[in-house]
Design an enzyme around this catalytic site. Structure first.
Site, PDB file in Angstrom:
ATOM      1  N   GLY A  23       0.801  -1.239   0.000  1.00  0.00           N
ATOM      2  CA  GLY A  23       0.000   0.000   0.000  1.00  0.00           C
ATOM      3  C   GLY A  23       0.825   1.277   0.000  1.00  0.00           C
ATOM      4  N   GLY A  24       2.157   1.150  -0.022  1.00  0.00           N
ATOM      5  CA  GLY A  24       2.993   2.357   0.051  1.00  0.00           C
ATOM      6  C   GLY A  24       3.221   3.027  -1.285  1.00  0.00           C
ATOM      7  N   LEU A  27      -0.721   1.479  -7.266  1.00  0.00           N
ATOM      8  CA  LEU A  27      -2.173   1.277  -7.181  1.00  0.00           C
ATOM      9  C   LEU A  27      -2.618   1.037  -5.743  1.00  0.00           C
ATOM     10  CD1 LEU A  27      -2.658  -1.036 -10.312  1.00  0.00           C
ATOM     11  CD2 LEU A  27      -2.837   1.455 -10.152  1.00  0.00           C
ATOM     12  N   ARG A  75       6.563 -12.669   1.996  1.00  0.00           N
ATOM     13  CA  ARG A  75       7.075 -14.017   1.693  1.00  0.00           C
ATOM     14  C   ARG A  75       7.304 -14.840   2.956  1.00  0.00           C
ATOM     15  NH1 ARG A  75      11.707 -11.848  -2.426  1.00  0.00           N
ATOM     16  NH2 ARG A  75      11.701 -10.158  -0.918  1.00  0.00           N
ATOM     17  N   TYR A 156      -3.797 -11.744 -17.546  1.00  0.00           N
ATOM     18  CA  TYR A 156      -3.074 -12.947 -18.007  1.00  0.00           C
ATOM     19  C   TYR A 156      -3.078 -14.066 -16.961  1.00  0.00           C
ATOM     20  CZ  TYR A 156       1.180 -10.688 -15.952  1.00  0.00           C
ATOM     21  OH  TYR A 156       2.094 -10.067 -15.128  1.00  0.00           O
ATOM     22  N   ARG A 208       9.659  -1.883 -14.643  1.00  0.00           N
ATOM     23  CA  ARG A 208      10.045  -3.295 -14.785  1.00  0.00           C
ATOM     24  C   ARG A 208       9.472  -3.965 -16.031  1.00  0.00           C
ATOM     25  NH1 ARG A 208       9.394  -2.002  -9.445  1.00  0.00           N
ATOM     26  NH2 ARG A 208      11.175  -2.588  -8.131  1.00  0.00           N
TER      27      ARG A 208
HETATM   28  C1  HXC Z   1      16.253 -11.652 -14.765  1.00  0.00           C
HETATM   29  C2  HXC Z   1      16.166 -10.977 -12.548  1.00  0.00           C
HETATM   30  C3  HXC Z   1      15.712  -9.692 -12.922  1.00  0.00           C
HETATM   31  C4  HXC Z   1      15.552  -9.426 -14.337  1.00  0.00           C
HETATM   32  C5  HXC Z   1      15.864  -9.751 -10.756  1.00  0.00           C
HETATM   33  N1  HXC Z   1      16.251 -10.960 -11.203  1.00  0.00           N
HETATM   34  N2  HXC Z   1      15.538  -8.962 -11.787  1.00  0.00           N
HETATM   35  N3  HXC Z   1      16.425 -11.952 -13.461  1.00  0.00           N
HETATM   36  N4  HXC Z   1      15.835 -10.440 -15.207  1.00  0.00           N
HETATM   37  N5  HXC Z   1      15.124  -8.243 -14.780  1.00  0.00           N
HETATM   38  C6  HXC Z   1      16.700 -12.100 -10.403  1.00  0.00           C
HETATM   39  C7  HXC Z   1      17.943 -11.788  -9.572  1.00  0.00           C
HETATM   40  O1  HXC Z   1      19.133 -11.912 -10.336  1.00  0.00           O
HETATM   41  C8  HXC Z   1      17.840 -12.843  -8.476  1.00  0.00           C
HETATM   42  O2  HXC Z   1      18.226 -14.118  -8.923  1.00  0.00           O
HETATM   43  C9  HXC Z   1      16.331 -12.939  -8.243  1.00  0.00           C
HETATM   44  O3  HXC Z   1      15.713 -12.421  -9.428  1.00  0.00           O
HETATM   45  C10 HXC Z   1      15.881 -12.099  -7.064  1.00  0.00           C
HETATM   46  O4  HXC Z   1      16.315 -10.758  -7.262  1.00  0.00           O
HETATM   47  P1  HXC Z   1      16.558  -9.756  -6.038  1.00  0.00           P
HETATM   48  O5  HXC Z   1      16.861  -8.421  -6.613  1.00  0.00           O
HETATM   49  O6  HXC Z   1      17.509 -10.353  -5.071  1.00  0.00           O
HETATM   50  O7  HXC Z   1      15.084  -9.825  -5.349  1.00  0.00           O
HETATM   51  P2  HXC Z   1      14.344  -8.831  -4.394  1.00  0.00           P
HETATM   52  O8  HXC Z   1      15.293  -7.807  -3.817  1.00  0.00           O
HETATM   53  O9  HXC Z   1      13.539  -9.664  -3.501  1.00  0.00           O
HETATM   54  O10 HXC Z   1      13.382  -7.983  -5.404  1.00  0.00           O
HETATM   55  C11 HXC Z   1      12.264  -8.572  -6.025  1.00  0.00           C
HETATM   56  C12 HXC Z   1      12.056  -8.091  -7.469  1.00  0.00           C
HETATM   57  C13 HXC Z   1      12.055  -6.549  -7.559  1.00  0.00           C
HETATM   58  C14 HXC Z   1      10.729  -8.700  -7.945  1.00  0.00           C
HETATM   59  C15 HXC Z   1      13.195  -8.642  -8.324  1.00  0.00           C
HETATM   60  O11 HXC Z   1      11.816  -6.139  -8.911  1.00  0.00           O
HETATM   61  C16 HXC Z   1      11.008  -5.936  -6.661  1.00  0.00           C
HETATM   62  O12 HXC Z   1      11.300  -5.635  -5.494  1.00  0.00           O
HETATM   63  N6  HXC Z   1       9.768  -5.743  -7.178  1.00  0.00           N
HETATM   64  C17 HXC Z   1       8.632  -5.230  -6.374  1.00  0.00           C
HETATM   65  C18 HXC Z   1       7.757  -4.292  -7.123  1.00  0.00           C
HETATM   66  C19 HXC Z   1       7.293  -4.769  -8.483  1.00  0.00           C
HETATM   67  O13 HXC Z   1       7.861  -5.701  -9.076  1.00  0.00           O
HETATM   68  N7  HXC Z   1       6.265  -4.089  -9.002  1.00  0.00           N
HETATM   69  C20 HXC Z   1       5.690  -4.407 -10.296  1.00  0.00           C
HETATM   70  C21 HXC Z   1       4.417  -5.116 -10.143  1.00  0.00           C
HETATM   71  S1  HXC Z   1       3.667  -4.969 -11.704  1.00  0.00           S
HETATM   72  P3  HXC Z   1      19.680 -14.747  -8.595  1.00  0.00           P
HETATM   73  O14 HXC Z   1      19.630 -16.120  -9.164  1.00  0.00           O
HETATM   74  O15 HXC Z   1      20.673 -13.853  -9.278  1.00  0.00           O
HETATM   75  O16 HXC Z   1      19.812 -14.712  -7.106  1.00  0.00           O
HETATM   76  C22 HXC Z   1       2.651  -6.206 -12.051  1.00  0.00           C
HETATM   77  C23 HXC Z   1       1.814  -5.876 -13.267  1.00  0.00           C
HETATM   78  C24 HXC Z   1       1.139  -7.005 -13.926  1.00  0.00           C
HETATM   79  O17 HXC Z   1       2.606  -7.197 -11.393  1.00  0.00           O
HETATM   80  C25 HXC Z   1       0.427  -6.689 -15.249  1.00  0.00           C
HETATM   81  C26 HXC Z   1       0.765  -5.435 -15.982  1.00  0.00           C
HETATM   82  C27 HXC Z   1      -0.065  -5.114 -17.186  1.00  0.00           C
HETATM   83  P1  NAP Z   2       4.044  -1.297  -7.360  1.00  0.00           P
HETATM   84  O1  NAP Z   2       3.853   0.153  -7.042  1.00  0.00           O
HETATM   85  O2  NAP Z   2       5.422  -1.772  -7.661  1.00  0.00           O
HETATM   86  O3  NAP Z   2       3.396  -2.132  -6.195  1.00  0.00           O
HETATM   87  C1  NAP Z   2       3.890  -3.330  -5.712  1.00  0.00           C
HETATM   88  C2  NAP Z   2       3.964  -3.230  -4.207  1.00  0.00           C
HETATM   89  O4  NAP Z   2       4.286  -4.503  -3.664  1.00  0.00           O
HETATM   90  C3  NAP Z   2       5.031  -2.253  -3.712  1.00  0.00           C
HETATM   91  O5  NAP Z   2       4.439  -1.303  -2.852  1.00  0.00           O
HETATM   92  C4  NAP Z   2       6.037  -3.126  -2.965  1.00  0.00           C
HETATM   93  O6  NAP Z   2       6.546  -2.446  -1.812  1.00  0.00           O
HETATM   94  C5  NAP Z   2       5.171  -4.328  -2.569  1.00  0.00           C
HETATM   95  N1  NAP Z   2       5.965  -5.533  -2.398  1.00  0.00           N
HETATM   96  C6  NAP Z   2       6.797  -6.118  -3.292  1.00  0.00           C
HETATM   97  N2  NAP Z   2       7.382  -7.191  -2.764  1.00  0.00           N
HETATM   98  C7  NAP Z   2       6.902  -7.299  -1.494  1.00  0.00           C
HETATM   99  C8  NAP Z   2       7.125  -8.221  -0.441  1.00  0.00           C
HETATM  100  N3  NAP Z   2       7.977  -9.247  -0.590  1.00  0.00           N
HETATM  101  N4  NAP Z   2       6.467  -8.042   0.729  1.00  0.00           N
HETATM  102  C9  NAP Z   2       5.604  -7.006   0.879  1.00  0.00           C
HETATM  103  N5  NAP Z   2       5.345  -6.114  -0.088  1.00  0.00           N
HETATM  104  C10 NAP Z   2       5.996  -6.263  -1.264  1.00  0.00           C
HETATM  105  O7  NAP Z   2       3.169  -1.733  -8.648  1.00  0.00           O
HETATM  106  P2  NAP Z   2       1.612  -1.551  -9.000  1.00  0.00           P
HETATM  107  O8  NAP Z   2       1.535  -1.350 -10.465  1.00  0.00           O
HETATM  108  O9  NAP Z   2       0.984  -0.548  -8.099  1.00  0.00           O
HETATM  109  O10 NAP Z   2       1.015  -3.002  -8.692  1.00  0.00           O
HETATM  110  C11 NAP Z   2       0.023  -3.210  -7.685  1.00  0.00           C
HETATM  111  C12 NAP Z   2      -0.767  -4.455  -7.998  1.00  0.00           C
HETATM  112  O11 NAP Z   2      -1.500  -4.287  -9.204  1.00  0.00           O
HETATM  113  C13 NAP Z   2       0.070  -5.715  -8.182  1.00  0.00           C
HETATM  114  O12 NAP Z   2      -0.612  -6.829  -7.645  1.00  0.00           O
HETATM  115  C14 NAP Z   2       0.140  -5.861  -9.677  1.00  0.00           C
HETATM  116  O13 NAP Z   2       0.378  -7.175 -10.112  1.00  0.00           O
HETATM  117  C15 NAP Z   2      -1.255  -5.390 -10.050  1.00  0.00           C
HETATM  118  N6  NAP Z   2      -1.417  -4.985 -11.432  1.00  0.00           N
HETATM  119  C16 NAP Z   2      -0.885  -3.814 -11.855  1.00  0.00           C
HETATM  120  C17 NAP Z   2      -1.093  -3.420 -13.161  1.00  0.00           C
HETATM  121  C18 NAP Z   2      -0.590  -2.108 -13.673  1.00  0.00           C
HETATM  122  O14 NAP Z   2      -0.799  -1.810 -14.842  1.00  0.00           O
HETATM  123  N7  NAP Z   2       0.047  -1.285 -12.862  1.00  0.00           N
HETATM  124  C19 NAP Z   2      -1.821  -4.238 -14.033  1.00  0.00           C
HETATM  125  C20 NAP Z   2      -2.334  -5.448 -13.558  1.00  0.00           C
HETATM  126  C21 NAP Z   2      -2.139  -5.806 -12.257  1.00  0.00           C
HETATM  127  P3  NAP Z   2       8.025  -2.642  -1.220  1.00  0.00           P
HETATM  128  O15 NAP Z   2       8.963  -2.514  -2.360  1.00  0.00           O
HETATM  129  O16 NAP Z   2       8.136  -1.585  -0.172  1.00  0.00           O
HETATM  130  O17 NAP Z   2       8.051  -4.016  -0.602  1.00  0.00           O
END
Ligand code: HXC
Ligand code: NAP
Length: 292
Positions: A23-24, A27, A75, A156, A208
Site C-alpha cells: 500500500g505504500g 495502485l 514471503r 493474463y 520493470r
Molecule cells: C532476470 C532478474 C531480474 C531481471 C531480478 N532478477 N531482476 N532476473 N531479469 N530483470 C533475479 C535476480 O538476479 C535474483 O536471482 C532474483 O531475481 C531475485 O532478485 P533480487 O533483486 O535479489 O530480489 P528482491 O530484492 O527480492 O526484489 C524482487 C524483485 C524486484 C521482484 C526482483 O523487482 C522488486 O522488489 N519488485 C517489487 C515491485 C514490483 O515488481 N512491481 C511491479 C508489479 S507490476 P539470482 O539467481 O541472481 O539470485 C505487475 C503488473 C502485472 O505485477 C500486469 C501489468 C499489465
Molecule cells: P508497485 O507500485 O510496484 O506495487 C507493488 C507493491 O508490492 C510495492 O508497494 C512493494 O513495496 C510491494 N511488495 C513487493 N514485494 C513485497 C514483499 N515481498 N512483501 C511485501 N510487499 C511487497 O506496482 P503496482 O503497479 O501498483 O502493482 C500493484 C498491484 O496491481 C500488483 O498486484 C500488480 O500485479 C497489479 N497490477 C498492476 C497493473 C498495472 O498496470 N500497474 C496491471 C495489472 C495488475 P516494497 O517494495 O516496499 O516491498
C-alpha cells in the site's frame, strides 16, 4: 460526472479496518487513499518502512483518517503473523484484507535463474497465501463474520503471457485460491473476490515491464479498444465497492477493468479493425461473387 470522479457515498467504508499489502506505492496507495476518504482506517504494509511511513503520513494528512505503516515481507509467514498482530494493535479487529503486493519483471523464461522464478512466485502467490491463511485462521478462531478479502490479479491469470511467466503462473494460482476459498470459507462469513486490472501506469510496473524506450515503442493504450490506459480512481472506485458491504452478494468473482484489452487480443478476427470502408466494399463484392 466522469470516470475519474469518486463513486461511492462518503460513509461507504465508515469504521472499516483494512490491511493493504503493497500500500505504500502505485495502485495500492491510490486504493488506500480512497478507502481512507470513505472513512476506513488502513494499515499499509510492505518491505520498505521509510516509504510506508511517508505514504501513511501523507495520506492521513490528506484524508483526515488514520493510516498506519507496518513493515512486513509477505514471503515470510512469521513476519506476516507479526504484521497482523501489529495491525490489531493499531486497528482492533480487521475487517478487510487486500492482497495487492507483487513482484514482476519481463524476461525470456530460459534466462531466469531458479531463484528469480521463485522470487516472483513467493511474493505473489506465497505472499497472498501467507496473509490469507494467517488472517483467515484468526477470523475463524475468533468466530468473526462479515469479513472480505480482495485479491489483485491480472488478465493474463487466465490467458497466460509470454515473458512474464512467473507472474502469470503466480497470478493464476491467486485466482484459483480466490475462487476456491470463496466457496470453502463462505460458511465462516468470509467473502473473496478479485480484480484483474489492465494497464494502469505506475512507476513500479512501468520501470520493470517497459524499461527504457520500450515505453515509447510499446504504447499499451494502443492495445486497448477504448484507446486509453486506466485512471487510478476508476480502479479505486471498483475496489472500494468490492470491499464494502454494498457488494455483500458478490463472492468468488473476478472483475476485469481493462477497457476490453484482453478480449481484443483474444478474438480471432479482431485485427480486421484495420480494414477501411473502401476495402470492405471490395471484400464484400469478392465474397458475394463466390456465391455464383
Ligand atoms: C532476470 C532478474 C531480474 C531481471 C531480478 N532478477 N531482476 N532476473 N531479469 N530483470 C533475479 C535476480 O538476479 C535474483 O536471482 C532474483 O531475481 C531475485 O532478485 P533480487 O533483486 O535479489 O530480489 P528482491 O530484492 O527480492 O526484489 C524482487 C524483485 C524486484 C521482484 C526482483 O523487482 C522488486 O522488489 N519488485 C517489487 C515491485 C514490483 O515488481 N512491481 C511491479 C508489479 S507490476 P539470482 O539467481 O541472481 O539470485 C505487475 C503488473 C502485472 O505485477 C500486469 C501489468 C499489465
Ligand atoms: P508497485 O507500485 O510496484 O506495487 C507493488 C507493491 O508490492 C510495492 O508497494 C512493494 O513495496 C510491494 N511488495 C513487493 N514485494 C513485497 C514483499 N515481498 N512483501 C511485501 N510487499 C511487497 O506496482 P503496482 O503497479 O501498483 O502493482 C500493484 C498491484 O496491481 C500488483 O498486484 C500488480 O500485479 C497489479 N497490477 C498492476 C497493473 C498495472 O498496470 N500497474 C496491471 C495489472 C495488475 P516494497 O517494495 O516496499 O516491498
Amino acid at each position: 460526472m466522469n470516470y475519474t470522479d469518486k463513486m461511492l457515498r462518503d460513509d461507504a467504508l465508515k469504521s472499516k479496518k483494512i490491511i493493504v499489502t503493497g500500500g505504500g506505492s502505485g495502485l495500492g496507495k491510490s486504493m488506500t487513499k480512497y478507502f481512507l476518504e470513505l472513512g476506513a482506517q488502513v494499515v499499509i504494509t510492505s518491505r520498505n518502512l521509510e516509504k510506508l511511513q511517508k505514504t501513511a503520513q501523507e495520506l492521513s494528512e490528506a484524508t483526515g483518517s488514520k493510516c498506519y505503516a507496518v513493515q512486513c515481507d509477505v514471503r515470510n509467514y512469521e513476519e506476516v503473523e507479526a504484521m497482523i498482530s501489529q495491525s490489531h494493535q493499531h486497528l482492533g479487529e480487521v475487517d478487510i484484507l487486500m492482497n495487492n503486493a507483487a513482484g514482476n519483471f519481463i524476461s525470456p523464461t530460459e534466462r531466469l535463474s531458479s531463484n528469480a522464478f521463485d522470487t516472483i512466485i513467493d511474493i505473489v502467490l506465497k505472499g497472498t497465501k501467507n496473509c490469507t491463511l494467517a488472517l483467515g485462521k484468526h477470523w475463524i478462531d475468533q468466530k468473526q463474520e462479515n469479513k472480505t478479502i480482495l485479491n489483485i490479479v491480472t488478465t493474463y491469470a487466465w490467458t497466460g503471457s509470454a515473458y512474464v511467466v512467473p507472474s502469470a503462473t503466480a497470478k493464476a494460482g491467486v485466482l484459483a485460491m480466490t475462487r476456491s476459498l470463496a466457496v470453502e470459507w463462505a460458511k465462516y462469513g468470509i467473502r473473496f473476490n478479485a480484480i484483474a486490472p489492465g494497464p494502469f501506469p505506475t512507476k513500479g510496473a512501468w520501470d520493470r515491464l517497459l524499461p527504457g524506450d520500450l515505453k515509447e515503442k510499446f504504447d499499451l493504450s494502443k492495445k486497448v479498444p477504448l484507446k486509453r490506459v486506466g485512471e487510478h480512481q476508476e480502479l479505486a472506485n471498483l475496489a472500494a465497492y468490492l470491499v464494502s458491504d454494498f457488494s455483500h452478494y458478490l463472492n468468488g468473482e473476478v472483475i476485469t477493468i481493462d477497457g476490453g484489452e484482453w478480449l481484443k487480443g483474444a478474438g480471432q478476427f479482431n485485427l480486421l479493425e484495420m480494414v477501411t470502408p473502401e476495402m470492405w466494399d471490395m471484400l464484400e463484392a469478392m465474397i458475394k461473387s463466390k456465391k455464383s
